[in-house]
Design a protein around this motif. Structure first.
Motif, PDB file in Angstrom:
ATOM      1  N   GLY A   9       0.844  -1.280  -0.149  1.00 30.43           N
ATOM      2  CA  GLY A   9       0.092   0.168   0.032  1.00 30.43           C
ATOM      3  C   GLY A   9       0.841   1.289   0.083  1.00 30.43           C
ATOM      4  O   GLY A   9       1.656   1.505   0.853  1.00 30.43           O
ATOM      5  N   ILE A  12      -0.953   7.289   2.274  1.00 35.22           N
ATOM      6  CA  ILE A  12      -0.174   7.920   2.988  1.00 35.22           C
ATOM      7  C   ILE A  12       0.281   7.122   4.287  1.00 35.22           C
ATOM      8  O   ILE A  12       0.992   7.167   4.725  1.00 35.22           O
ATOM      9  CB  ILE A  12      -1.185   9.369   3.463  1.00 35.22           C
ATOM     10  N   ALA A  13      -0.674   5.927   4.695  1.00 34.23           N
ATOM     11  CA  ALA A  13      -0.323   5.203   5.938  1.00 34.23           C
ATOM     12  C   ALA A  13       0.976   4.402   5.548  1.00 34.23           C
ATOM     13  O   ALA A  13       1.946   4.227   6.224  1.00 34.23           O
ATOM     14  CB  ALA A  13      -1.441   4.484   6.177  1.00 34.23           C
ATOM     15  N   ASP A  32       1.985  -1.866  -4.728  1.00 30.37           N
ATOM     16  CA  ASP A  32       0.763  -1.149  -4.861  1.00 30.37           C
ATOM     17  C   ASP A  32      -0.028  -1.613  -5.840  1.00 30.37           C
ATOM     18  O   ASP A  32       0.569  -1.639  -7.030  1.00 30.37           O
ATOM     19  CB  ASP A  32       0.531   0.381  -4.886  1.00 30.37           C
ATOM     20  N   LYS A  33      -1.364  -2.001  -6.126  1.00 25.59           N
ATOM     21  CA  LYS A  33      -2.068  -2.413  -7.212  1.00 25.59           C
ATOM     22  C   LYS A  33      -2.303  -1.512  -8.106  1.00 25.59           C
ATOM     23  O   LYS A  33      -2.695  -1.602  -9.311  1.00 25.59           O
ATOM     24  CB  LYS A  33      -3.310  -3.048  -6.498  1.00 25.59           C
ATOM     25  N   SER A  34      -2.426  -0.158  -7.704  1.00 29.10           N
ATOM     26  CA  SER A  34      -2.528   1.150  -8.699  1.00 29.10           C
ATOM     27  C   SER A  34      -1.221   1.364  -9.422  1.00 29.10           C
ATOM     28  O   SER A  34      -0.206   0.806  -8.954  1.00 29.10           O
ATOM     29  CB  SER A  34      -2.988   2.276  -8.087  1.00 29.10           C
ATOM     30  N   GLY A  39      -3.229   6.357  -3.355  1.00 26.09           N
ATOM     31  CA  GLY A  39      -4.559   5.739  -2.604  1.00 26.09           C
ATOM     32  C   GLY A  39      -5.803   6.731  -2.889  1.00 26.09           C
ATOM     33  O   GLY A  39      -5.961   7.453  -3.770  1.00 26.09           O
ATOM     34  N   ARG A  40      -6.477   6.772  -1.644  1.00 28.42           N
ATOM     35  CA  ARG A  40      -7.444   7.824  -1.598  1.00 28.42           C
ATOM     36  C   ARG A  40      -7.171   9.175  -1.539  1.00 28.42           C
ATOM     37  O   ARG A  40      -7.727  10.361  -1.515  1.00 28.42           O
ATOM     38  CB  ARG A  40      -8.350   7.280  -0.357  1.00 28.42           C
ATOM     39  N   GLN A  56     -10.259  15.744   0.054  1.00 26.47           N
ATOM     40  CA  GLN A  56     -10.447  17.248  -0.115  1.00 26.47           C
ATOM     41  C   GLN A  56      -9.500  18.167   0.295  1.00 26.47           C
ATOM     42  O   GLN A  56      -9.094  19.018  -0.113  1.00 26.47           O
ATOM     43  CB  GLN A  56     -11.868  17.324   0.224  1.00 26.47           C
ATOM     44  N   TYR A  57      -9.079  17.763   1.642  1.00 25.15           N
ATOM     45  CA  TYR A  57      -8.328  18.809   2.392  1.00 25.15           C
ATOM     46  C   TYR A  57      -8.095  18.052   3.651  1.00 25.15           C
ATOM     47  O   TYR A  57      -8.885  16.978   4.115  1.00 25.15           O
ATOM     48  CB  TYR A  57      -8.985  20.092   2.594  1.00 25.15           C
ATOM     49  N   ILE A 128      -1.432  -7.497  -4.303  1.00 23.87           N
ATOM     50  CA  ILE A 128      -0.679  -8.719  -3.621  1.00 23.87           C
ATOM     51  C   ILE A 128      -2.200  -9.685  -3.050  1.00 23.87           C
ATOM     52  O   ILE A 128      -2.950  -8.914  -2.565  1.00 23.87           O
ATOM     53  CB  ILE A 128      -0.019  -8.400  -2.303  1.00 23.87           C
ATOM     54  N   ILE A 158      -3.333  -1.009   3.953  1.00 23.08           N
ATOM     55  CA  ILE A 158      -4.644  -1.138   2.900  1.00 23.08           C
ATOM     56  C   ILE A 158      -5.885  -0.969   3.719  1.00 23.08           C
ATOM     57  O   ILE A 158      -5.819  -1.292   4.840  1.00 23.08           O
ATOM     58  CB  ILE A 158      -4.489  -2.169   1.963  1.00 23.08           C
ATOM     59  N   ASP A 302      -5.978   4.397   7.853  1.00 18.67           N
ATOM     60  CA  ASP A 302      -6.802   5.370   8.416  1.00 18.67           C
ATOM     61  C   ASP A 302      -7.823   4.784   9.571  1.00 18.67           C
ATOM     62  O   ASP A 302      -8.334   5.346  10.411  1.00 18.67           O
ATOM     63  CB  ASP A 302      -7.410   6.160   7.388  1.00 18.67           C
ATOM     64  N   ARG A 308      -9.244   9.436   8.818  1.00 22.21           N
ATOM     65  CA  ARG A 308      -8.741  10.861   8.045  1.00 22.21           C
ATOM     66  C   ARG A 308      -7.123  10.623   7.709  1.00 22.21           C
ATOM     67  O   ARG A 308      -6.782  10.011   8.049  1.00 22.21           O
ATOM     68  CB  ARG A 308      -9.091  12.145   8.914  1.00 22.21           C
ATOM     69  N   VAL A 309      -7.056  11.889   6.669  1.00 19.11           N
ATOM     70  CA  VAL A 309      -5.565  11.636   6.364  1.00 19.11           C
ATOM     71  C   VAL A 309      -4.410  11.713   7.536  1.00 19.11           C
ATOM     72  O   VAL A 309      -3.585  11.039   7.560  1.00 19.11           O
ATOM     73  CB  VAL A 309      -5.347  12.996   5.500  1.00 19.11           C
TER      74      VAL A 309
HETATM   75  P1  FAD Z   1      -5.363   4.207   1.036  1.00 18.16           P
HETATM   76  O1  FAD Z   1      -5.146   5.869   0.564  1.00 18.16           O
HETATM   77  O2  FAD Z   1      -6.570   3.700   0.662  1.00 18.16           O
HETATM   78  O3  FAD Z   1      -4.108   3.519   0.664  1.00 18.16           O
HETATM   79  C1  FAD Z   1      -4.204   2.205   0.110  1.00 18.16           C
HETATM   80  C2  FAD Z   1      -3.288   1.679  -0.968  1.00 18.16           C
HETATM   81  O4  FAD Z   1      -3.020   0.045  -0.872  1.00 18.16           O
HETATM   82  C3  FAD Z   1      -3.927   2.245  -2.083  1.00 18.16           C
HETATM   83  O5  FAD Z   1      -2.963   2.845  -2.982  1.00 18.16           O
HETATM   84  C4  FAD Z   1      -4.459   0.845  -2.884  1.00 18.16           C
HETATM   85  O6  FAD Z   1      -4.368   0.927  -4.412  1.00 18.16           O
HETATM   86  C5  FAD Z   1      -3.587  -0.035  -2.275  1.00 18.16           C
HETATM   87  N1  FAD Z   1      -3.893  -1.586  -2.224  1.00 18.16           N
HETATM   88  C6  FAD Z   1      -5.006  -2.043  -1.572  1.00 18.16           C
HETATM   89  N2  FAD Z   1      -5.103  -3.327  -1.668  1.00 18.16           N
HETATM   90  C7  FAD Z   1      -3.814  -3.640  -2.109  1.00 18.16           C
HETATM   91  C8  FAD Z   1      -3.306  -5.035  -2.577  1.00 18.16           C
HETATM   92  N3  FAD Z   1      -3.855  -6.066  -2.063  1.00 18.16           N
HETATM   93  N4  FAD Z   1      -1.993  -5.054  -3.069  1.00 18.16           N
HETATM   94  C9  FAD Z   1      -1.470  -3.830  -3.392  1.00 18.16           C
HETATM   95  N5  FAD Z   1      -2.023  -2.732  -3.071  1.00 18.16           N
HETATM   96  C10 FAD Z   1      -3.075  -2.742  -2.549  1.00 18.16           C
HETATM   97  N6  FAD Z   1      -9.446  12.463   4.766  1.00 18.16           N
HETATM   98  C11 FAD Z   1      -9.519  13.974   5.213  1.00 18.16           C
HETATM   99  O7  FAD Z   1      -8.839  13.966   5.942  1.00 18.16           O
HETATM  100  N7  FAD Z   1     -10.204  14.948   4.787  1.00 18.16           N
HETATM  101  C12 FAD Z   1     -10.905  14.943   3.716  1.00 18.16           C
HETATM  102  O8  FAD Z   1     -11.610  15.818   3.153  1.00 18.16           O
HETATM  103  C13 FAD Z   1     -11.244  13.563   3.321  1.00 18.16           C
HETATM  104  N8  FAD Z   1     -12.048  13.191   1.957  1.00 18.16           N
HETATM  105  C14 FAD Z   1     -12.152  12.184   1.652  1.00 18.16           C
HETATM  106  C15 FAD Z   1     -13.164  12.111   0.472  1.00 18.16           C
HETATM  107  C16 FAD Z   1     -13.334  10.708  -0.203  1.00 18.16           C
HETATM  108  C17 FAD Z   1     -14.270  10.414  -1.185  1.00 18.16           C
HETATM  109  C18 FAD Z   1     -12.356   9.491   0.319  1.00 18.16           C
HETATM  110  C19 FAD Z   1     -12.395   8.318  -0.118  1.00 18.16           C
HETATM  111  C20 FAD Z   1     -11.696   9.856   1.498  1.00 18.16           C
HETATM  112  C21 FAD Z   1     -11.418  10.911   2.148  1.00 18.16           C
HETATM  113  N9  FAD Z   1     -10.540  11.236   3.221  1.00 18.16           N
HETATM  114  C22 FAD Z   1     -10.437  12.380   3.677  1.00 18.16           C
HETATM  115  C23 FAD Z   1      -9.923  10.014   3.711  1.00 18.16           C
HETATM  116  C24 FAD Z   1      -8.637   9.909   3.381  1.00 18.16           C
HETATM  117  O9  FAD Z   1      -8.439   9.984   2.113  1.00 18.16           O
HETATM  118  C25 FAD Z   1      -8.181   8.403   3.921  1.00 18.16           C
HETATM  119  O10 FAD Z   1      -8.311   8.500   5.302  1.00 18.16           O
HETATM  120  C26 FAD Z   1      -6.540   8.306   3.865  1.00 18.16           C
HETATM  121  O11 FAD Z   1      -6.217   8.540   2.266  1.00 18.16           O
HETATM  122  C27 FAD Z   1      -6.310   6.803   3.713  1.00 18.16           C
HETATM  123  O12 FAD Z   1      -4.916   6.441   3.726  1.00 18.16           O
HETATM  124  P2  FAD Z   1      -4.549   5.056   3.644  1.00 18.16           P
HETATM  125  O13 FAD Z   1      -2.811   4.984   3.556  1.00 18.16           O
HETATM  126  O14 FAD Z   1      -4.926   4.471   5.208  1.00 18.16           O
HETATM  127  O15 FAD Z   1      -5.276   4.005   2.593  1.00 18.16           O
END
Ligand code: FAD
Ligand code: NAI
Length: 328
Positions: A9, A12-13, A32-34, A39-40, A56-57, A128, A158, A302, A308-309
């Motif tokens: 993944g 940001i995490a 990453d699968k993308s 990610g988000r 968004q922010y 994965i 993820i 998250d 959240r971010v």
């Molecule tokens: P992700 O960003 O989901 O990262 C996970 C990554 O793992 C992805 O790149 C995915 O492609 C990859 N992955 C998944 N499964 C696999 C696998 N099996 N093999 C390889 N790679 C894999 N937060 C805020 O603070 N403010 C906001 O305004 C806000 N608005 C949002 C609006 C929307 C529509 C969404 C969807 C989210 C929003 N968030 C907001 C939440 C914020 O985007 C997330 O909390 C944060 O980005 C999550 O980060 P993460 O690293 O935990 O997960």
């Protein structure tokens, strides 16, 4: 030979964990699968420019995260966003200013995760599907049947419903993660050739299929040719219309937007819809991260904190902290 740590993944995490582990002198490898990182927090390239369809922010309430944001600001990857904020409630639009500091990636949200990734080793377009342990080390299997490894430890960063399928080696962790539900969000972008005649730049919405909307060009560093708006549907509406064709989702949310905004709305010159299946965790959780240090498995994201971010970044830090603590 140093056996690296695998991180699944590049949201940001995962990147937060990767940076902390690399800074402590460990070799890491990200997957990453993308096709790209973020990610988000990724931004979608389109005919209407780069669109922030996900996050968004963000706000920074934790001291450690605030320090990281300050550094990103100094490096030019984030800037403060001060939109003219509205609230839509009971059929009424009203100004809703506040004192909250809100940050965005510059010139697009993905600038942050792209900078965090830097030149760390990464394999993209690699989903994965299995994480398994040999006699001494971990190996990963991807959806094309390729094997990757060996790795000394594995950090899974993820969304919970996807993470639970990778935790066969740790049934206890798997059952905790399987209990975490995540809600979907439909996101729609509408771009207009002629700017809409409204001062509105961001709006928290109630009593509508829409939850939030933002005017992209009001964010710092954007040079949009068109007046582009991002609309996010509520979790409930998104869940109820999960399999609706994209054109219909665009029509519905466009209609809801036209109803709430007090100005005439021409047909958009460009539209785009994106369905986030695992957008936000249902309900709050404050576990930081999950781990089985004896096995060498760490899980973050998250959903371990605030959804959240900031929560995602902190969860990545916590996974790295636990891993480093165990190696001491
Ligand atoms: P992700 O960003 O989901 O990262 C996970 C990554 O793992 C992805 O790149 C995915 O492609 C990859 N992955 C998944 N499964 C696999 C696998 N099996 N093999 C390889 N790679 C894999 N937060 C805020 O603070 N403010 C906001 O305004 C806000 N608005 C949002 C609006 C929307 C529509 C969404 C969807 C989210 C929003 N968030 C907001 C939440 C914020 O985007 C997330 O909390 C944060 O980005 C999550 O980060 P993460 O690293 O935990 O997960
Ligand atoms: P924040 O402090 O701006 O917002 C928190 C919440 O408080 C908002 O959702 C809104 O309901 C309310 N609020 C804040 N300021 C307001 C104002 N001026 N007028 C009216 N209501 C106001 O940001 P925070 O705490 O960092 O939250 C992040 C945001 O990300 C939230 O808005 C949340 O809904 C959104 N998010 C969306 C996801 C999705 O899938 N659509 C996923 C995760 C987060």
């Amino acid at each position: 030979m140093t056996v690296p740590i695998a991180i699944i993944g590049t949201g940001i995490a995962g990147l937060s964990a990767a940076r902390a582990l690399q800074a402590a002198g460990h070799a890491i490898h990200l997957f990453d699968k993308s096709r790209g990182s973020g990610g988000r927090m990724s931004s979608k390239r389109s005919d209407a420019g780069a669109l922030d369809m996900g996050a968004q922010y963000f706000t920074a309430r934790d001291r450690r995260f605030a320090a990281a944001v300050q550094q990103w600001q100094a490096d030019g990857h984030v800037a403060e966003w001060t939109p003219l904020l509205y609230n839509f409630h009971g059929g009424q639009l009203s100004l809703s200013p506040d004192e909250q500091v809100r940050w965005v990636g510059k010139p697009r949200m993905s600038a942050i995760t792209r900078a965090m990734l830097g030149d760390m080793p990464v394999t993209f377009s690699c989903r994965i599907t299995e994480v398994f342990r040999g006699e001494e080390h971990w190996n990963l299997l991807d959806a094309d049947g390729r094997s990757h490894g060996p790795f000394s430890q594995v950090v899974i960063a993820i969304p919970a419903p996807q993470a639970s399928t990778l935790l066969a080696a740790a049934p206890k962790l798997a059952s905790v993660v399987a209990g975490v539900k995540m809600e979907p969000t439909w996101a729609v972008a509408l771009a207009f050739d002629t700017p809409l005649e409204t001062p509105l730049e961001g709006c928290f919405v109630q009593d509508s299929p829409i939850d939030w909307l933002a005017r992209n060009r009001s964010k710092p560093g954007r040079d949009d040719k068109m007046d582009t708006w991002i609309l996010h549907a509520t979790s409930a509406w998104s869940r109820q219309h999960l399999d609706m064709p994209k054109e219909q989702v665009i029509d519905h949310l466009h209609g809801a937007f036209a109803e709430l905004i007090n100005c005439s709305m021409p047909a958009p010159a460009f539209t785009l819809a994106h369905r986030w299946l695992y957008a936000r965790p249902a309900g709050g959780r404050e576990v930081g991260a999950l781990s089985d240090p004896d096995l060498g498995l760490y899980v973050c994201g998250d959903w371990c904190l605030s959804g959240r971010v900031e929560g995602a970044w902190l969860s990545g830090q916590e996974a790295a902290r636990r891993l480093l603590e165990h190696l001491k």
